[in-house]
Design a protein around this motif. Structure first.
Motif, short mmCIF file in Angstrom:
data_model
loop_
_atom_site.label_atom_id
_atom_site.label_comp_id
_atom_site.label_asym_id
_atom_site.label_seq_id
_atom_site.Cartn_x
_atom_site.Cartn_y
_atom_site.Cartn_z
N VAL A 84 75.41 -50.14 55.46
CA VAL A 84 76.40 -51.07 54.90
C VAL A 84 75.80 -51.92 53.78
O VAL A 84 76.38 -52.02 52.70
CB VAL A 84 77.01 -51.93 56.03
CG1 VAL A 84 77.98 -52.94 55.45
CG2 VAL A 84 77.71 -51.05 57.05
N ALA A 108 72.60 -56.60 58.06
CA ALA A 108 73.98 -56.28 58.41
C ALA A 108 74.44 -57.06 59.64
O ALA A 108 75.58 -57.54 59.69
CB ALA A 108 74.12 -54.78 58.65
N LEU A 152 82.24 -52.32 61.77
CA LEU A 152 81.55 -51.05 61.50
C LEU A 152 82.23 -49.92 62.25
O LEU A 152 82.52 -50.03 63.45
CB LEU A 152 80.08 -51.16 61.92
CG LEU A 152 79.24 -49.88 61.77
CD1 LEU A 152 79.10 -49.49 60.31
CD2 LEU A 152 77.87 -50.07 62.40
N VAL A 157 78.53 -57.49 60.27
CA VAL A 157 79.10 -56.16 60.05
C VAL A 157 79.46 -55.48 61.37
O VAL A 157 80.33 -54.60 61.38
CB VAL A 157 78.09 -55.30 59.25
CG1 VAL A 157 78.59 -53.88 59.05
CG2 VAL A 157 77.83 -55.95 57.89
N GLN A 201 86.38 -51.54 53.54
CA GLN A 201 86.50 -50.66 54.70
C GLN A 201 85.73 -49.37 54.49
O GLN A 201 85.11 -48.85 55.42
CB GLN A 201 87.97 -50.35 54.96
CG GLN A 201 88.21 -49.46 56.18
CD GLN A 201 89.69 -49.29 56.48
OE1 GLN A 201 90.50 -50.11 56.09
NE2 GLN A 201 90.02 -48.22 57.17
N ASN A 247 80.97 -44.17 53.40
CA ASN A 247 79.99 -44.79 52.50
C ASN A 247 78.79 -43.90 52.24
O ASN A 247 77.71 -44.40 51.93
CB ASN A 247 79.52 -46.12 53.08
CG ASN A 247 78.82 -45.95 54.42
OD1 ASN A 247 78.63 -44.84 54.92
ND2 ASN A 247 78.43 -47.06 55.02
N CYS A 301 82.06 -49.92 55.10
CA CYS A 301 81.73 -50.12 56.52
C CYS A 301 82.04 -48.91 57.36
O CYS A 301 82.05 -49.01 58.60
CB CYS A 301 82.47 -51.34 57.06
SG CYS A 301 82.05 -52.89 56.25
N THR A 302 82.32 -47.76 56.75
CA THR A 302 82.63 -46.54 57.47
C THR A 302 81.48 -45.55 57.30
O THR A 302 81.26 -45.04 56.20
CB THR A 302 83.94 -45.92 56.98
OG1 THR A 302 85.01 -46.87 57.10
CG2 THR A 302 84.29 -44.68 57.80
N HIS A 316 87.39 -55.79 66.37
CA HIS A 316 87.97 -55.24 65.16
C HIS A 316 89.32 -54.57 65.40
O HIS A 316 89.90 -54.01 64.48
CB HIS A 316 87.01 -54.22 64.54
CG HIS A 316 86.83 -52.99 65.37
ND1 HIS A 316 85.97 -52.93 66.42
CD2 HIS A 316 87.43 -51.77 65.30
CE1 HIS A 316 86.01 -51.72 66.96
NE2 HIS A 316 86.89 -51.01 66.31
#
Length: 370
Positions: free
Chosen positions: A187, A155, A164, A160, A82, A107, A85-86, A17
């Motif tokens: 997620v 996920a 993540l 993910v 984003q 999230n 996924c946080t 990522h």
């Protein structure tokens, strides 16, 4: 390139990522050690792994993920993906790496809303599909459909893991430990909340049906009986049927080392269940268990299943502010609850109900009827 630059470049290259555009800004300014002075504080050790984990994923990766899960036309930008996924545990890591920057959106609220929506969808789906399911088994079935383990596995299947953002936290007096599975499970819940927020409740339910309820869950292994023969006696009496009778249907090798007996349980002319075993007691036990499973696992045909959430209008916005025609709904018949013939299951003491007192003099062992 010095040792610190090579270390960060190697670590960042291993993380999917982290984009290559971040490697040109190495090393970060806050990691540069100034000239040594007489009373200067010792320099802090630069953690390349933590720095790489704090970097945002590329927008191309977020866009590809949004198209993969079918949310490209639902969310307005990749910033929302984003945020989904946080995990809230990422705040501590981000603050340590970027103390002067504003905190990113997490999230936390989306996962809470999505968890409530998934619980609602799963409960009405299981209750409408299996009207006779016991309460404890229904709770286990709901957890199997939308529980933390299922959300974490989903996920991983959605991909993910590379995008993540989270941090492992130990158990403290204020909160429990945060593991990788916990961060992953947040997620799918957040994605469900995004569909509800930007579309409608029906769209969120279709999202849950597509990713969660399309999986087969083995409910047979969730139903366990402490005494299936006694439970069957009470259940048959509750439905007002004739007293169950066990009959030996087939047998072979009675006087050999491996006999096999096939026992069927009948209520009047109807056969309730059938079981086999190397002894009469084993065959009768399995026959009583099979009779109860046939009752509790009776499934409503899919074309006859109607969910209460289908009555809400299919329009954008909160269900409290929607104006529009409601969908037609015909409630299905509720099944009878399971028979509770004992206490909490710890003492094996029967509750002296009306039918228990009337049949106290009768023998409850079905084996006597073979």
């Amino acid at each position: 390139m010095g040792l610190a630059q090579r270390k960060v470049a190697t670590t960042a290259a291993k993380l999917a990522h982290v984009s290559s555009q971040h490697l040109r800004a190495l090393p970060p300014k806050h990691t540069l050690v100034p000239g040594k002075a007489a009373n200067a504080a010792p320099p802090t050790v630069f953690d390349a792994q933590s720095w790489a984990s704090a970097q945002p994923p590329p927008r191309s990766t977020l866009a590809a993920f949004a198209h993969r899960v079918g949310l490209a036309n639902v969310v307005p930008s990749t910033d929302v993906i984003q945020q989904a996924c946080t995990h809230p545990s990422f705040i501590q890591l981000f603050t340590r790496q970027h103390p002067d920057q504003p905190l990113p959106a997490t999230n936390a609220s989306l996962a809470t809303l999505g968890n409530s929506l998934l619980g609602l969808f799963a409960t009405e789906f299981v209750n409408s599909s299996y009207p006779h399911l016991p309460t404890r088994v229904m709770k286990a079935a709901v957890s199997a459909h939308v529980g933390p383990t299922t959300c974490a596995n989903l996920a991983r299947e959605l991909g993910v893991t590379p995008i993540l953002r989270w941090q492992r936290l130990p158990t403290t007096t204020a909160h429990s430990a945060v593991l990788h599975a916990d961060a992953l499970a947040s997620v799918p819940r957040a994605l469900t909340a995004l569909v509800y927020q930007y579309r409608s409740l029906r769209s969120a339910r279709r999202f849950a049906e597509r990713f969660f309820f399309s999986r087969e869950v083995d409910l047979r292994g969730m139903i366990k009986f402490r005494d299936p023969k006694q439970t069957l006696l009470e259940t048959v009496a509750k439905y007002g049927r004739e007293r169950p009778i066990s009959r030996l249907l087939k047998e072979t090798g009675r006087y050999s080392n491996s006999p096999v007996f096939v026992v069927g349980i009948f209520s009047g002319a109807d056969q309730l269940g059938e079981g086999f075993g190397s002894s009469l007691k084993m065959a009768e036990y399995r026959a009583a268990e099979d009779s109860l499973l046939r009752l509790y696992l009776t499934r409503q045909p899919p074309h006859l299943v109607q969910l209460p959430t289908s009555t809400f209008p299919d329009a954008k916005g909160s269900i409290l502010d929607l104006d529009g025609p409601e969908g037609a709904y015909s409630p299905v018949s509720l099944g009878d609850s399971e028979v509770l013939y004992g206490s909490a299951g710890r003492a094996g003491i029967r509750v002296p109900g009306a039918r228990s007192q009337e049949g106290a003099a009768a023998e409850d062992d079905l084996e006597d009827y073979i």
